[in-house]
Design a protein around this motif. Structure first.
Motif, PDB file in Angstrom:
ATOM      1  N   UNK A 167       0.817  -1.216   0.000  1.00 19.96           N
ATOM      2  CA  UNK A 167       0.000   0.000   0.000  1.00 19.96           C
ATOM      3  C   UNK A 167       0.852   1.268   0.000  1.00 19.96           C
ATOM      4  N   UNK A 168       1.999   1.211   0.660  1.00 18.46           N
ATOM      5  CA  UNK A 168       2.894   2.379   0.684  1.00 18.46           C
ATOM      6  C   UNK A 168       3.241   2.816  -0.735  1.00 18.46           C
ATOM      7  N   UNK A 182      -0.078   8.776   1.934  1.00 19.26           N
ATOM      8  CA  UNK A 182       1.213   8.091   2.089  1.00 19.26           C
ATOM      9  C   UNK A 182       1.642   8.031   3.555  1.00 19.26           C
ATOM     10  N   UNK A 183       1.421   9.105   4.293  1.00 21.91           N
ATOM     11  CA  UNK A 183       1.757   9.116   5.726  1.00 21.91           C
ATOM     12  C   UNK A 183       0.943   8.045   6.461  1.00 21.91           C
ATOM     13  N   UNK A 184      -0.333   7.952   6.154  1.00 21.32           N
ATOM     14  CA  UNK A 184      -1.185   6.938   6.793  1.00 21.32           C
ATOM     15  C   UNK A 184      -0.675   5.531   6.496  1.00 21.32           C
ATOM     16  N   UNK A 185      -0.305   5.292   5.243  1.00 21.78           N
ATOM     17  CA  UNK A 185       0.196   3.964   4.876  1.00 21.78           C
ATOM     18  C   UNK A 185       1.531   3.653   5.545  1.00 21.78           C
ATOM     19  N   UNK A 186       2.424   4.640   5.652  1.00 19.87           N
ATOM     20  CA  UNK A 186       3.723   4.422   6.287  1.00 19.87           C
ATOM     21  C   UNK A 186       3.568   4.078   7.774  1.00 19.87           C
ATOM     22  N   UNK A 187       2.690   4.765   8.453  1.00 22.29           N
ATOM     23  CA  UNK A 187       2.467   4.486   9.876  1.00 22.29           C
ATOM     24  C   UNK A 187       1.987   3.050  10.066  1.00 22.29           C
ATOM     25  N   UNK A 221      -3.216  15.570  -1.057  1.00 20.22           N
ATOM     26  CA  UNK A 221      -3.983  14.418  -0.610  1.00 20.22           C
ATOM     27  C   UNK A 221      -3.132  13.144  -0.665  1.00 20.22           C
ATOM     28  N   UNK A 222      -2.331  13.000  -1.725  1.00 23.12           N
ATOM     29  CA  UNK A 222      -1.440  11.839  -1.853  1.00 23.12           C
ATOM     30  C   UNK A 222      -0.437  11.787  -0.702  1.00 23.12           C
ATOM     31  N   UNK A 223       0.065  12.949  -0.295  1.00 23.71           N
ATOM     32  CA  UNK A 223       1.014  12.998   0.818  1.00 23.71           C
ATOM     33  C   UNK A 223       0.362  12.537   2.122  1.00 23.71           C
TER      34      UNK A 223
END
Length: 486
Positions: A129-130, A212-217, A207-209
């Motif tokens: 997902x990242x 991406x933060x949500x997926x990284x966490x 929005x993409x940023x």
């Protein structure tokens, strides 16, 4: 002649020695036959169930992370609402064909292998997902979600198995509730966190940023939990926790047939009725959770964050309900009565929620949603534990797997049908559709026979142990009678 037959002092002492030795050997042999198997509770059992709850949390969080911000992901990936609904329903669809081979694997390879595969797949899905946080990469994010949905198959049936393998008869329901608790807490976080981390902004790059933060966490947490599972998770305690579990361990793997176990379960009328009622109840919960964003946004536009908070309220209330029900079952053992009462209150809660959703007061929706969640989500561990009681000594993984399979089937059907009813009519009609099936489930639950086989096995083992100790004491008393040689 008479003097020759009379033993000398040394012979008398020898007769006494051998007489006492024979009596002692007989007593030890009798004790060995009569004594119950050794049982023991290890402190590590709490670490195991909490670790399981943690990686279950990480997986269930991802189930709803797309659906709760349905409108945002629709715009980001350029897909329709039904496509985003499938990001939740893929969890249900994947489970149905895979649960049987996974249950077989659980019986053949044990808990540790299943836990390792679950944590590894979940970790892999998060990293896929990242790489998908771009508007043109929806197939990649779907692949990541699909991978996590496969991991879920290795998770959902585990709570009752972990509870039975490691916990005493007075705490199995509480332990099962803790196992389910993690799954519920993950859903709660899935309702709460995505609307906060991913605000509804117009700029797609921004929005993409956020996405991406949500997926990284999520990936970081999943990786940490995978490492912990590798290091900490064990197969089972060396000494069984209960007499029922000790008896279950005596069944040789060569004598166990997974197919025969399935066939026995399918011939168990009470269990089949429970499978249907469990599927109806949990399927309604899946549908309400998946479509919650659409229901709230229709009546309260722009309230994505509050939609998440309402979902959080449903699950947090359900977690409290789960723990209370688990503790109550351990104390009362009233499985059918408690299950029926919670089922009735789930129906009442859904009716209240359905008729108050469009009143224009969000605080009312919070209250009725919390009431619904307390009973509907609180039902989850009740179903697991009631199933184990009805099917003992069959594998807990197999009975739980069939319950969850029923829930996934009904979940898909209810989500699709309620979504179509909402599109054609309104949210009230969609919720009343679910109420009708909860009413059917309540009636069927009242017909389930309360055949508590695991409780009976534990009671029989304790009674046999008490009888054995009594017999040993009586036998010990006879060994003190004078020897016939003296």
């Amino acid at each position: 002649m008479g003097d020759e037959s009379k033993p000398v002092d040394g012979e008398v002492n020898a007769n006494k020695y051998f007489s006492k030795t024979a009596a002692t050997d007989a007593e030890v042999s009798f004790e060995h036959r009569s004594a119950p198997p050794e049982t023991r509770l290890y402190k590590k059992r709490w670490v195991i169930v909490l670790l399981f709850s943690s990686y279950s949390l990480c997986n269930s969080y991802q189930w709803i992370q797309y659906g709760i911000i349905n409108n945002i992901f629709m715009r980001f990936y350029g897909v329709d609402s039904f496509t985003i609904d499938w990001m939740s329903m893929i969890y249900m669809l994947t489970y149905i064909p895979l649960i049987f081979p996974v249950s077989w694997l659980l019986d053949k390879k044990g808990l540790r292998v299943i836990a390792l595969v679950a944590a590894a797949l979940n970790c892999t899905g998060t990293w896929i997902k990242v790489a998908s946080a771009r508007p043109d990469l929806f197939p990649v994010t779907f692949l990541g979600q699909f991978t996590c949905s496969v991991a879920q198959v290795f998770i959902l049936g585990m709570p009752s198995r972990i509870a039975s393998v490691g916990f005493g008869s007075e705490e199995v329901s509480t332990a099962c509730s803790i196992g389910v608790f993690g799954n519920q807490l993950g859903i709660a976080i899935g309702f709460l966190v995505p609307p906060i981390l991913v605000p509804n902004v117009d700029n797609l790059d921004e929005l993409a940023a956020h996405i991406r933060v949500m997926f990284y966490i999520t990936a970081g947490v999943a990786t940490f939990l995978f490492v912990l599972v590798v290091i900490v998770f064990q197969e089972r305690p060396e000494i069984p926790p209960t007499h029922a579990q000790a008896a279950a361990r005596q069944i040789s793997p060569e004598n166990y047939s997974y197919t025969a176990s399935i066939l026995r379960l399918l011939r168990n009328k009470a269990f089949i009725l429970l499978v249907i009622t469990y599927g109806l109840n949990v399927g309604c919960f899946y549908a309400v959770s998946t479509l919650l964003n659409r229901m709230i946004i229709e009546h309260y536009p722009g309230e994505e964050v509050n939609a998440g908070r309402i979902g959080l309220t449903i699950v947090i209330a359900g977690m409290v309900g789960s723990l209370i029900c688990g503790i109550w079952l351990d104390r009362s053992k009233t499985y059918k009565q408690t299950t029926l009462a919670v089922y009735v209150m789930s129906l009442v809660g859904l009716v209240l929620y359905a008729f108050t959703l469009d009143l224009g007061h969000l605080w009312v929706v919070f209250i009725t949603a919390g009431t619904l969640g307390f009973f509907m989500t609180g039902y989850l561990p009740l179903g697991f534990e009631f199933a184990v009681e009805l099917t003992y000594p069959e594998s807990e993984g197999t009975s739980s797997g069939l319950l969850n399979c029923s829930a996934q089937v009904f979940g898909i059907i209810f989500t699709i049908c309620q979504g179509k009813i909402m599109d054609s009519f309104n949210t009230l009609a969609g919720n009343l559709f679910l109420c009708a099936f909860l009413l059917i489930g309540t009636i069927i639950t009242a017909c389930i026979k309360s055949d508590l086989r695991r409780q009976l096995a534990n009671q029989q083992a304790l009674a046999a142990a008490a009888l054995g100790r009594s017999d040993v004491q009586d036998h010990s008393g006879t060994s003190l009678l004078p020897s016939t040689h003296m």
